[in-house]
Design an enzyme around this catalytic site. Structure first.
Site, PDB file in Angstrom:
ATOM      1  CB  SER A  89      -6.950  -2.133   2.391  1.00  0.00           C
ATOM      2  OG  SER A  89      -7.733  -3.265   2.730  1.00  0.00           O
ATOM      3  CE  LYS A  90      -8.586   1.067  -3.722  1.00  0.00           C
ATOM      4  NZ  LYS A  90      -8.511   2.197  -4.649  1.00  0.00           N
TER       5      LYS A  90
END
Length: 482
Positions: A257-258
């Site tokens: 995920s970011k």
RNA sequence: GGCUCCAUCGACUAAUGGAUAGGUCACCACCCUUUCACGGUGGCAGUACGGGUUCGAAUCCCGUUGGAGUCACCA
């Protein structure tokens, strides 16, 4: 039958690296088998639509070398390739299911569903499935009553009717056989109250109509695959082959995920050499066997096979990507390096350099940086005349004695006819031999005076690149000051 | 919590029942050297645990543990 695969992202803003790897594997698989790959945009969730996302998606794929055969922009005989333009097709197909009793209308409100789930949770834990026989739908109400409600304008959805007590078995190319009881499968909504289909209906109808032979997608889809198997059966269609790819992971092994860093392909495009990035991504979860690390795009196509895709997720660790970038950097021509360097300089508003000279500078530094983008910062003395002296380096290599040794050498160097690496080198060597001193005794002070930094390419090469005029003036300026 | 998937050095991985578990990144040391690098040589480091099958198991089976994914009118 020829292979047809698809990449079917949602236009939610940017292409995720996990998505890129899925697209890459689809592409490698298709091209390996001389098959076709299509791009389909899954925009049935109107609330998440982002303007220009489709264009961005396509340009990222093309940057990566993934040129699809059919797409919204390219067209193809199975279009349209945007789901929001296919709603009539889904509606047609849902009626097949409605008519053969494999789907039904439901009228429950969000509140009623919440209440149902709360009740189920209180009872037997872990079961949140739609309680078909105790809710408001065309099974409990009867079809006549359902039609009446629909005609009265009551919002409704259409759910799939999951059969009881069936064992669902499907084969996954990567994972082998997966079994699950139909009693675990929810009566998934197929048509939402806004009239749009859900993913489960839309992708399946499209895959069938578009002749998709292999569904290659992320592992997060594995739990919903049984639903899809039931749907294929309800339609009476043959199901495609499935291959669920292992996930790309954060350092803590959760789904990438970011949260921990950038995951947008466009950010990688700015920093990395394309082939290096693709090489790296291709080897995350797949390996053709053996000790080799570097593969070009055609080799990836030639060697790719789904059977050798790993089952376990792979941590997305940039350290090795940097190494790949270094390896690919060494393969570039001076012209390619110079071009990249010029682009970097433009970003910091430094212009007007001779391109041929930039080629040489970049080439000289290629083994000392992982990225061309590091060069302006790594070797600012090529682009700034104001030299900043590294304090430690200055203290270590400069004192009154040094000045006495260096001063005559500066005059000798000034007399060099060509100011080239060879001439500078031989002049310095001669000077050192005549005075009985080691080369490094004078090279460090030269480096200090001209670059200010303790690190860099070979000193005479560097001097040649900086040029006589600047080298001499920098040395004189330094000598006057110190 | 239910269901499903997964498990080889810190990371990426190789080893399709048969060598001392191999390679790459990272890290460390040494060599090369004009600094820093590159390169070269070497080192550190792994089959999660417990049973079973077998002449022989990282590999097959069972269990345990651990991790992940998923359980929406999102995809």
């Amino acid at each position: 039958m020829s292979v047809r695969v698809r990449f079917a992202p949602s236009p939610t803003g940017y292409l995720h690296v996990g998505g890129l790897r899925t697209a890459l594997y689809n592409y490698l698989f298709a091209k390996h088998h001389n098959g076709k790959m299509i791009l389909r945009i899954e925009d049935t969730d109107r609330s998440r639509f982002v303007e220009n996302a489709t264009e961005n998606l396509i340009s990222m794929l093309e940057w990566a070398g993934i040129i699809v055969d059919e797409s919204p922009t390219k067209g193809g005989e199975f279009g349209p390739y945007i789901q929001s333009q296919r709603t009539n097709i889904y509606l047609e197909h849902i009626h097949i299911l409605l008519n053969n009793g494999k789907a039904y209308y439901a009228f429950d409100t969000a509140e009623e569903l919440d209440a149902m789930r709360e009740k189920l949770q209180a009872g037997n834990q872990g079961d949140y499935r739609y309680d078909r026989m105790n809710m408001k739908n065309s099974i409990t109400l009867g079809m006549d009553k359902a039609i009446e409600l629909i005609n009265a304008g009551i919002p409704y959805v259409i759910r799939m009717l999951v059969p009881d007590n069936e064992e669902i078995i499907f084969k996954d190319i990567i994972r082998g056989e997966v079994k699950i009881s139909s009693n675990e499968v929810d009566d998934q909504i197929l048509i939402k109250s806004d009239g749009f289909p859900t993913y489960h209906l839309a992708h399946l109808v499209d895959d069938h109509l578009m002749g998709i032979t292999h569904v290659i997608r992320g592992e997060e889809w594995l739990p919903s695959t049984p639903k899809h198997c039931i749907l294929y059966k309800a339609f009476g269609w043959e199901q495609p082959e499935f291959a669920h790819l292992p996930l790309l992971l954060n350092k803590d092994k959760t789904k990438l995920s970011k949260r921990t860093g950038s995951v947008a392909v466009e950010d990688f495009r700015e920093k990395y050499i394309k082939d290096a990035f693709i090489n790296f991504v291709a080897l995350l979860g797949w390996n053709p066997t053996g000790d080799r690390e570097i593969y070009d795009f055609q080799e990836l196509i030639d060697l790719f096979n789904l059977e050798k895709v790993n089952k376990a997720g792979a941590v997305f660790d940039l350290q090795k990507l940097d190494w790949f970038n270094f390896q690919y950097l060494q393969k570039l021509s001076p012209e390619e390096m110079g071009k990249m360097l010029n682009e970097e300089l433009l970003k910091i508003e430094k212009t007007g350099y001779d391109l041929n000279w930039l080629n040489k500078v970049a080439y000289a530094l290629r083994e000392r940086v992982h990225f061309i983008s590091e060069i302006p910062n790594y070797a600012p003395y090529f682009f700034n005349d104001e030299i900043e002296y590294e304090q430690d380096y200055l203290e270590k290599h400069w004192n009154a004695d040094k000045k006495n040794i260096i001063l005559p050498l500066v005059f000798e160097l000034e007399k060099c006819k060509d100011f080239t690496h060879d001439e500078l080198h031989s002049t310095t060597k001669k000077y050192c031999e005549e005075n009985g001193i080691k080369m490094k005794e004078v090279i460090h002070p030269l480096r200090l005076m001209i670059t200010g930094k303790s690190i860099g390419a070979g000193m005479f090469e560097t001097m040649e690149l900086i040029g006589r005029e600047k080298c001499i003036s920098r040395m004189k300026k330094f000598l006057e000051k110190e």
